[in-house]
Design a protein around this motif. Structure first.
Motif, short mmCIF file in Angstrom:
data_model
loop_
_atom_site.label_atom_id
_atom_site.label_comp_id
_atom_site.label_asym_id
_atom_site.label_seq_id
_atom_site.Cartn_x
_atom_site.Cartn_y
_atom_site.Cartn_z
N SER A 7 38.77 64.15 40.53
CA SER A 7 39.17 65.45 40.51
C SER A 7 40.59 65.91 40.10
O SER A 7 41.34 65.35 40.36
CB SER A 7 38.86 66.03 41.82
N LYS A 8 40.83 67.14 39.33
CA LYS A 8 41.85 67.63 38.85
C LYS A 8 42.72 67.66 40.05
O LYS A 8 42.43 68.11 41.22
CB LYS A 8 41.70 68.81 38.17
N GLY A 9 44.17 67.56 40.00
CA GLY A 9 45.20 67.60 41.00
C GLY A 9 45.43 66.37 41.46
O GLY A 9 45.64 65.31 40.84
N ARG A 10 45.75 66.26 42.62
CA ARG A 10 46.64 65.05 43.45
C ARG A 10 45.67 63.89 43.16
O ARG A 10 46.28 62.70 42.72
CB ARG A 10 46.40 65.46 44.85
N ILE A 11 44.14 63.82 43.25
CA ILE A 11 43.40 62.70 42.97
C ILE A 11 43.55 62.30 41.50
O ILE A 11 43.78 60.93 41.26
CB ILE A 11 41.96 62.73 43.18
N LEU A 12 43.48 63.02 40.53
CA LEU A 12 43.94 62.50 39.23
C LEU A 12 45.08 61.96 39.03
O LEU A 12 45.34 61.17 38.31
CB LEU A 12 43.38 63.68 38.36
N ALA A 69 37.81 59.69 45.97
CA ALA A 69 37.49 60.92 46.82
C ALA A 69 38.35 60.60 48.03
O ALA A 69 38.55 59.61 48.78
CB ALA A 69 36.17 60.91 47.26
N GLY A 70 38.95 61.64 48.66
CA GLY A 70 39.64 61.86 50.17
C GLY A 70 39.00 61.15 51.11
O GLY A 70 37.55 61.65 51.20
N LEU A 71 39.25 60.72 52.21
CA LEU A 71 38.49 60.19 53.26
C LEU A 71 38.21 61.48 54.12
O LEU A 71 36.98 61.45 54.45
CB LEU A 71 39.33 59.48 54.28
N ASP A 72 38.81 62.62 53.82
CA ASP A 72 38.24 63.88 54.47
C ASP A 72 36.84 64.09 53.89
O ASP A 72 35.89 64.62 54.42
CB ASP A 72 39.25 65.14 54.10
N VAL A 73 37.00 64.25 52.34
CA VAL A 73 35.74 64.67 51.74
C VAL A 73 34.53 63.53 52.05
O VAL A 73 33.59 64.24 52.20
CB VAL A 73 36.16 64.79 50.20
N LEU A 74 35.05 62.44 52.05
CA LEU A 74 34.06 61.35 52.09
C LEU A 74 33.33 61.50 53.55
O LEU A 74 32.08 61.27 53.62
CB LEU A 74 34.68 60.13 52.26
N ILE A 90 46.65 56.26 48.10
CA ILE A 90 47.08 57.51 47.49
C ILE A 90 46.72 58.63 48.05
O ILE A 90 45.65 58.82 48.99
CB ILE A 90 46.79 57.50 45.97
N ALA A 91 47.49 59.81 47.63
CA ALA A 91 46.83 61.33 48.21
C ALA A 91 46.63 61.19 49.85
O ALA A 91 45.98 61.63 50.53
CB ALA A 91 45.53 61.83 47.71
N GLN A 92 47.95 60.56 50.38
CA GLN A 92 47.93 60.46 51.75
C GLN A 92 48.47 61.69 52.50
O GLN A 92 49.51 62.40 51.97
CB GLN A 92 48.90 59.22 52.09
N CYS A 93 47.60 61.93 53.50
CA CYS A 93 48.24 63.27 54.49
C CYS A 93 47.49 63.00 55.66
O CYS A 93 47.11 61.78 56.17
CB CYS A 93 47.67 64.56 53.68
N ASP A 159 42.90 71.52 59.28
CA ASP A 159 43.17 71.48 57.94
C ASP A 159 44.07 70.07 57.47
O ASP A 159 44.52 69.44 58.41
CB ASP A 159 43.90 72.61 57.34
N LEU A 160 44.24 69.79 56.16
CA LEU A 160 45.36 68.73 55.83
C LEU A 160 46.66 69.11 56.09
O LEU A 160 46.71 70.31 55.63
CB LEU A 160 44.81 68.23 54.43
N VAL A 161 47.40 68.12 56.41
CA VAL A 161 48.88 68.30 56.59
C VAL A 161 49.62 67.32 55.90
O VAL A 161 49.18 66.26 55.90
CB VAL A 161 49.22 68.63 57.84
N SER A 162 50.50 67.49 54.91
CA SER A 162 51.21 66.31 54.43
C SER A 162 52.61 66.63 54.80
O SER A 162 53.31 66.30 55.60
CB SER A 162 51.17 66.07 53.00
N SER A 163 53.29 67.52 53.96
CA SER A 163 54.76 67.86 54.63
C SER A 163 54.88 68.96 55.58
O SER A 163 56.09 68.98 56.45
CB SER A 163 55.62 68.40 53.25
N PRO A 180 44.54 60.07 59.98
CA PRO A 180 45.25 59.87 58.67
C PRO A 180 44.19 59.80 57.51
O PRO A 180 43.11 59.33 57.89
CB PRO A 180 45.97 58.45 58.89
N ILE A 181 44.51 60.50 56.52
CA ILE A 181 43.70 60.66 55.31
C ILE A 181 44.37 59.92 54.12
O ILE A 181 45.47 60.08 54.03
CB ILE A 181 43.27 61.99 55.09
N SER A 182 43.56 59.05 53.47
CA SER A 182 43.85 58.83 52.13
C SER A 182 42.60 58.51 51.04
O SER A 182 41.65 58.74 51.47
CB SER A 182 44.60 57.24 52.19
#
Ligand code: ADP
Ligand code: MG
Length: 211
Positions: A7-12, A69-74, A90-93, A159-163, A180-182
């Motif tokens: 997916s475009k964005g962080r994953i790509l 795919a993010g663990l959230d989505v999975l 990657i895409a850790q949050c 929701d997802l939080v990183s910073s 934790p999500i990655s």
């Protein structure tokens, strides 16, 4: 042909360096084009671009052999028909509960209480509050979750939080971290059985890139 769903964005953005370590690159302008099927430097590997939440669906139904795919989505999808061999780290949050400054979350989630929560992660949120013995009224949203408690649509959000910058900008406070999500590599189970010889070297290359 091996088809990889991203997916475009962080994953790509975060997956391309891992692929590059395995010798697979996109043409310079490909990632910015509007095309949805992108050839790579390897004639037998292509990337398809789909919505982040659609990646598991494409891989489950064989529209793509592999996906990221993010663990959230999975977890929200359920993961049926998917083999999940790798945490790509990657895409850790993290998935968290957030509420307006001054909201007494501890009181709101005492045993037997009732809370209104807006989220796009209704399955994960339902499970989380069920585990705590808290009754939850879930409001399904598709984006801009931060707005919901500010205008009284909900008491809190999941929701997802990183910073935490988005929360701060909206005067919300992270009141509980759920998990934790990655991003994970997922593989179509049937494809792995019938075309394992083709797919395994790519999975191994991604594993080496992640290590
Ligand atoms: P979308 O907003 O369309 O879902 P994103 O690129 O924002 O697409 O998110 C894709 C995935 O990247 C999410 O499912 C999640 O796993 C991860 N992600 C989302 N937000 C963040 C973040 N702030 N930091 C790190 N990873 C994130
Ligand atoms: Mg996003």
């Amino acid at each position: 042909m091996i088809t990889l769903a991203l997916s475009k964005g962080r994953i790509l953005d975060d997956t391309l360096p891992l692929l590059a370590q395995g010798g697979i690159t996109l043409a310079a302008d490909e990632a910015d084009s509007r095309a949805l099927i992108l050839p790579t430097s390897r004639a037998d590997v292509r990337v398809v671009l789909v919505r982040a939440s659609d990646v598991p669906t494409y891989v489950q139904h064989g529209g793509a052999d592999l996906g990221v795919a993010g663990l959230d989505v999975l977890l929200e999808h359920g993961g049926l028909g998917l083999f999940q061999p790798l945490d790509l780290r990657i895409a850790q949050c993290r998935l968290s509960v957030a509420a307006p400054e001054g909201f007494d979350y501890a009181h709101a989630v005492r045993q037997g209480a009732r809370i209104r929560v807006a989220t796009k992660y209704t399955q994960l949120a339902a499970q989380h509050f069920a585990d705590k013995g808290v009754h939850v009224d879930l409001i399904k949203l598709y984006g801009s979750m931060e707005l919901a408690p500010l205008i009284g649509l909900a008491d809190a959000i999941v929701d997802l939080v990183s910073s935490g910058a988005t929360l701060r900008a909206n005067r919300l406070v992270e009141v509980e971290a759920i998990m934790p999500i990655s991003a994970r590599l997922i593989v179509n189970r049937a494809a792995l059985k019938t075309r394992g010889a083709q797919l395994r070297p790519l999975i191994a290359a991604l594993q080496r890139a992640t290590a």
